[in-house]
Enzyme design. Structure first.
Site, PDB file in Angstrom:
ATOM      1  N   HIS A  70       0.834  -1.210   0.000  1.00 17.92           N
ATOM      2  CA  HIS A  70       0.000   0.000   0.000  1.00 17.92           C
ATOM      3  C   HIS A  70       0.867   1.258   0.000  1.00 17.92           C
ATOM      4  O   HIS A  70       0.801   2.101   0.888  1.00 17.92           O
ATOM      5  CB  HIS A  70      -0.934  -0.008   1.219  1.00 17.92           C
ATOM      6  CG  HIS A  70      -2.012  -1.029   1.099  1.00 17.92           C
ATOM      7  ND1 HIS A  70      -1.957  -2.256   1.715  1.00 17.92           N
ATOM      8  CD2 HIS A  70      -3.157  -1.028   0.361  1.00 17.92           C
ATOM      9  CE1 HIS A  70      -3.028  -2.954   1.410  1.00 17.92           C
ATOM     10  NE2 HIS A  70      -3.782  -2.239   0.594  1.00 17.92           N
ATOM     11  N   ASN A  71       1.672   1.378  -1.069  1.00 14.13           N
ATOM     12  CA  ASN A  71       2.632   2.476  -1.191  1.00 14.13           C
ATOM     13  C   ASN A  71       2.239   3.367  -2.365  1.00 14.13           C
ATOM     14  O   ASN A  71       1.169   3.185  -2.968  1.00 14.13           O
ATOM     15  CB  ASN A  71       4.038   1.884  -1.382  1.00 14.13           C
ATOM     16  CG  ASN A  71       4.053   0.858  -2.505  1.00 14.13           C
ATOM     17  OD1 ASN A  71       3.471   1.100  -3.567  1.00 14.13           O
ATOM     18  ND2 ASN A  71       4.669  -0.297  -2.256  1.00 14.13           N
ATOM     19  N   PHE A  72       3.126   4.309  -2.715  1.00 18.33           N
ATOM     20  CA  PHE A  72       2.807   5.287  -3.774  1.00 18.33           C
ATOM     21  C   PHE A  72       2.597   4.616  -5.126  1.00 18.33           C
ATOM     22  O   PHE A  72       1.758   5.032  -5.926  1.00 18.33           O
ATOM     23  CB  PHE A  72       3.922   6.340  -3.852  1.00 18.33           C
ATOM     24  CG  PHE A  72       3.710   7.360  -4.933  1.00 18.33           C
ATOM     25  CD1 PHE A  72       4.522   7.380  -6.066  1.00 18.33           C
ATOM     26  CD2 PHE A  72       2.668   8.287  -4.846  1.00 18.33           C
ATOM     27  CE1 PHE A  72       4.315   8.312  -7.084  1.00 18.33           C
ATOM     28  CE2 PHE A  72       2.461   9.229  -5.854  1.00 18.33           C
ATOM     29  CZ  PHE A  72       3.279   9.234  -6.977  1.00 18.33           C
ATOM     30  N   LYS A  73       3.324   3.513  -5.384  1.00 14.06           N
ATOM     31  CA  LYS A  73       3.150   2.818  -6.675  1.00 14.06           C
ATOM     32  C   LYS A  73       1.751   2.199  -6.758  1.00 14.06           C
ATOM     33  O   LYS A  73       1.128   2.175  -7.814  1.00 14.06           O
ATOM     34  CB  LYS A  73       4.233   1.737  -6.856  1.00 14.06           C
ATOM     35  CG  LYS A  73       5.622   2.283  -7.179  1.00 14.06           C
ATOM     36  CD  LYS A  73       6.586   1.138  -7.532  1.00 14.06           C
ATOM     37  CE  LYS A  73       8.019   1.611  -7.676  1.00 14.06           C
ATOM     38  NZ  LYS A  73       8.252   2.717  -8.598  1.00 14.06           N
ATOM     39  N   HIS A  74       1.240   1.706  -5.614  1.00 18.53           N
ATOM     40  CA  HIS A  74      -0.128   1.165  -5.599  1.00 18.53           C
ATOM     41  C   HIS A  74      -1.115   2.294  -5.918  1.00 18.53           C
ATOM     42  O   HIS A  74      -2.037   2.128  -6.717  1.00 18.53           O
ATOM     43  CB  HIS A  74      -0.452   0.558  -4.240  1.00 18.53           C
ATOM     44  CG  HIS A  74      -1.907   0.222  -4.060  1.00 18.53           C
ATOM     45  ND1 HIS A  74      -2.556  -0.738  -4.806  1.00 18.53           N
ATOM     46  CD2 HIS A  74      -2.844   0.758  -3.224  1.00 18.53           C
ATOM     47  CE1 HIS A  74      -3.829  -0.807  -4.425  1.00 18.53           C
ATOM     48  NE2 HIS A  74      -4.039   0.098  -3.485  1.00 18.53           N
ATOM     49  N   HIS A 110      -6.663   7.362  -2.033  1.00 19.34           N
ATOM     50  CA  HIS A 110      -7.466   6.349  -1.338  1.00 19.34           C
ATOM     51  C   HIS A 110      -6.740   5.534  -0.276  1.00 19.34           C
ATOM     52  O   HIS A 110      -7.398   4.958   0.594  1.00 19.34           O
ATOM     53  CB  HIS A 110      -8.131   5.407  -2.354  1.00 19.34           C
ATOM     54  CG  HIS A 110      -7.266   4.268  -2.768  1.00 19.34           C
ATOM     55  ND1 HIS A 110      -6.221   4.419  -3.672  1.00 19.34           N
ATOM     56  CD2 HIS A 110      -7.246   2.982  -2.376  1.00 19.34           C
ATOM     57  CE1 HIS A 110      -5.626   3.244  -3.826  1.00 19.34           C
ATOM     58  NE2 HIS A 110      -6.217   2.351  -3.052  1.00 19.34           N
ATOM     59  N   ASP A 111      -5.406   5.458  -0.292  1.00 21.13           N
ATOM     60  CA  ASP A 111      -4.668   4.687   0.725  1.00 21.13           C
ATOM     61  C   ASP A 111      -3.616   5.539   1.435  1.00 21.13           C
ATOM     62  O   ASP A 111      -2.638   5.011   1.968  1.00 21.13           O
ATOM     63  CB  ASP A 111      -3.984   3.470   0.086  1.00 21.13           C
ATOM     64  CG  ASP A 111      -4.912   2.259  -0.005  1.00 21.13           C
ATOM     65  OD1 ASP A 111      -4.741   1.430  -0.925  1.00 21.13           O
ATOM     66  OD2 ASP A 111      -5.817   2.144   0.841  1.00 21.13           O
ATOM     67  N   ASP A 220      -9.102  -0.586  -7.463  1.00 22.78           N
ATOM     68  CA  ASP A 220      -8.275  -0.860  -6.274  1.00 22.78           C
ATOM     69  C   ASP A 220      -7.786  -2.301  -6.225  1.00 22.78           C
ATOM     70  O   ASP A 220      -6.683  -2.565  -5.743  1.00 22.78           O
ATOM     71  CB  ASP A 220      -9.102  -0.551  -5.016  1.00 22.78           C
ATOM     72  CG  ASP A 220      -8.232  -0.521  -3.760  1.00 22.78           C
ATOM     73  OD1 ASP A 220      -8.778  -0.620  -2.657  1.00 22.78           O
ATOM     74  OD2 ASP A 220      -6.990  -0.405  -3.900  1.00 22.78           O
TER      75      ASP A 220
HETATM   76  C1  LIG Z   1     -14.155  -9.384   1.321  1.00 18.17           C
HETATM   77  O1  LIG Z   1     -12.949  -8.918   1.860  1.00 18.17           O
HETATM   78  C2  LIG Z   1     -11.801  -9.424   1.326  1.00 18.17           C
HETATM   79  C3  LIG Z   1     -11.814 -10.393   0.318  1.00 18.17           C
HETATM   80  C4  LIG Z   1     -10.609 -10.870  -0.162  1.00 18.17           C
HETATM   81  C5  LIG Z   1      -9.393 -10.392   0.358  1.00 18.17           C
HETATM   82  N1  LIG Z   1      -8.153 -10.809  -0.099  1.00 18.17           N
HETATM   83  C6  LIG Z   1      -7.943 -12.044  -0.629  1.00 18.17           C
HETATM   84  O2  LIG Z   1      -8.823 -12.826  -0.821  1.00 18.17           O
HETATM   85  C7  LIG Z   1      -6.546 -12.458  -1.011  1.00 18.17           C
HETATM   86  C8  LIG Z   1      -5.593 -12.270   0.123  1.00 18.17           C
HETATM   87  N2  LIG Z   1      -6.027 -11.931  -2.163  1.00 18.17           N
HETATM   88  C9  LIG Z   1      -5.951 -10.722  -2.712  1.00 18.17           C
HETATM   89  N3  LIG Z   1      -6.271  -9.568  -2.061  1.00 18.17           N
HETATM   90  C10 LIG Z   1      -6.100  -8.445  -2.869  1.00 18.17           C
HETATM   91  C11 LIG Z   1      -5.677  -8.458  -4.204  1.00 18.17           C
HETATM   92  C12 LIG Z   1      -5.642  -7.135  -4.644  1.00 18.17           C
HETATM   93  N4  LIG Z   1      -6.021  -6.354  -3.620  1.00 18.17           N
HETATM   94  N5  LIG Z   1      -6.273  -7.148  -2.554  1.00 18.17           N
HETATM   95  C13 LIG Z   1      -6.608  -6.644  -1.281  1.00 18.17           C
HETATM   96  C14 LIG Z   1      -5.617  -5.991  -0.581  1.00 18.17           C
HETATM   97  C15 LIG Z   1      -5.903  -5.488   0.674  1.00 18.17           C
HETATM   98  C16 LIG Z   1      -7.159  -5.616   1.222  1.00 18.17           C
HETATM   99  C17 LIG Z   1      -8.147  -6.283   0.511  1.00 18.17           C
HETATM  100  C18 LIG Z   1      -7.855  -6.800  -0.754  1.00 18.17           C
HETATM  101  C19 LIG Z   1      -8.978  -7.516  -1.543  1.00 18.17           C
HETATM  102  C20 LIG Z   1      -5.380  -9.709  -4.788  1.00 18.17           C
HETATM  103  O3  LIG Z   1      -4.997  -9.831  -5.962  1.00 18.17           O
HETATM  104  N6  LIG Z   1      -5.514 -10.806  -4.004  1.00 18.17           N
HETATM  105  C21 LIG Z   1      -9.410  -9.427   1.354  1.00 18.17           C
HETATM  106  C22 LIG Z   1     -10.594  -8.944   1.841  1.00 18.17           C
HETATM  107 ZN   LIG Z   2      -5.786   0.428  -2.326  1.00 15.12          ZN
END
Ligand SMILES: COc1ccc(NC(=O)[C@H](C)Nc2nc3c(cnn3-c3ccccc3C)c(=O)[nH]2)cc1
Ligand SMILES: [Zn+2]
Length: 322
Positions: A70-74, A110-111, A220
């Site tokens: 969750h950095n500037f590139k994101h 947003h982050d 996002d």
């Molecule tokens: C419904 O709330 C959720 C649902 C899914 C997830 N995360 C995951 O299922 C897993 C860890 N994977 C995942 N999570 C991802 C991605 C992109 N952003 N992201 C993410 C990052 C931080 C917080 C929540 C999410 C979804 C990705 O490509 N994969 C996290 C929260």
């Molecule tokens: Zn984000």
């Protein structure tokens, strides 16, 4: 490289979902963000002074932390995906510029000041943010508050030349969009969108608000919809951040989220579930609103790429089992 030096070819490439962020230094990314505000005509439409935009983007850059994901590139990736979708769906012909300005600025902010520890950690560890925001989307409330700390300073307030009414509308929109990025609200927001899809009306503000929230949500979490050599490093960064958090949770005797536990999670398994149950449904619903060909092509292309990712990860998983 100033925004003047950005070639026409790069300007076009910047509007595509295949843009590879890894090829660009942070200083160049700052200029690319400036190009997005310029090419969407926000500079002229909203009388934004270039030095104020540069100061705003610099303050934003300063307030993102050096953490794995969750950095500037994101921030740039999410903003670039949002920018690409705006052009691809031709949103400029469907909604007012002020809503596009809200969407792009929300993506940029947003982050802000994300610490690398998610809401579950904030709440379980009873951090200052959880205390301040009463466990209600502590991170997203903080990201939004930091955005307006930056915008309260005149020298970085890109909206300073707008009448109060417009500023209030922008503030309300940015708060809605940033708070919508809390993934615990994923199902709530997706269901709201599904419910209005059959009767979607671009002149209905409530409908537009939900669409804007869907757009920032798609932007996002859409790393996996980018080419494999762009997406792969992002997954490693994400898992690094998740593992940092679960290590800390174990140290502090706090509950550990299963998909963050380095002893439990593997890249293929966590991703196939995420793609199938979170990312796919989001894209499908967005495609349902924009039957126009190029969006369907883009989303079919994304869906194809996401399916390739899924197959790739399934293969990895089988190899793992051996
Ligand atoms: C419904 O709330 C959720 C649902 C899914 C997830 N995360 C995951 O299922 C897993 C860890 N994977 C995942 N999570 C991802 C991605 C992109 N952003 N992201 C993410 C990052 C931080 C917080 C929540 C999410 C979804 C990705 O490509 N994969 C996290 C929260
Ligand atoms: Zn984000």
């Amino acid at each position: 490289m100033s925004s003047l030096e950005v070639s026409e070819e790069v300007r076009q490439y910047l509007k595509t979902p295949t843009f590879d962020n890894w090829q660009w230094e942070d200083a160049e990314i700052m200029v690319l963000l400036q190009v997005m505000y310029t090419d969407l005509d926000f500079i002229s439409t909203f009388n934004i002074e270039l030095d104020v935009l540069q100061q705003f983007l610099y303050e934003v850059y300063r307030r993102y932390n050096n953490i794995p994901f969750h950095n500037f590139k994101h921030c740039f990736c999410v903003t670039q995906m949002m920018y690409g979708l705006i052009w691809l769906i031709d949103l400029r012909s469907k909604i007012d510029s002020i809503d596009l300005l809200i969407m792009l600025t929300s993506a940029v902010c947003h982050d802000l000041d994300h610490t690398g520890y998610n809401n579950a950690y904030q709440i379980n560890a009873r951090t200052e943010l959880a205390l301040r925001y009463n466990d209600i989307s502590p991170l997203e409330n903080h990201h939004c508050a930091v955005a307006f700390e930056i915008l309260e300073k005149s020298e970085s307030n890109i909206f300073r030349n707008l009448p109060t009414e417009q500023y209030k509308r922008i503030r309300e929109g940015i708060i809605k969009c940033i708070l919508a990025t809390d993934m615990t609200r994923h199902t709530e927001i997706l269901n709201k969108f599904k419910a209005i899809l059959p009767v979607f009306d671009f002149s209905n503000k409530d409908h537009r608000d939900v669409l804007m929230m869907i757009m920032i949500k798609v932007s996002d979490i859409s790393n996996e919809a980018r080419p494999m050599d762009v997406a792969e490093p992002w997954l490693d960064c994400l898992l690094q951040e998740f593992f940092n958090q679960s290590d800390m949770e174990k140290l502090e005797g706090l509950p550990v989220t299963p998909f963050m536990d380095r002893d439990k999670v593997t890249k293929p398994s966590s991703q196939t579930g995420f793609i199938r149950f979170v990312l796919f449904p989001l894209f499908i619903e967005l495609a349902n609103l924009f039957p126009c060909l190029e969006v369907r092509t883009f989303l079919e292309d994304l869906t194809k790429r996401v399916r390739e990712t899924e197959t790739h990860r399934e293969r990895e998983r089988k190899r793992e089992r051996v």
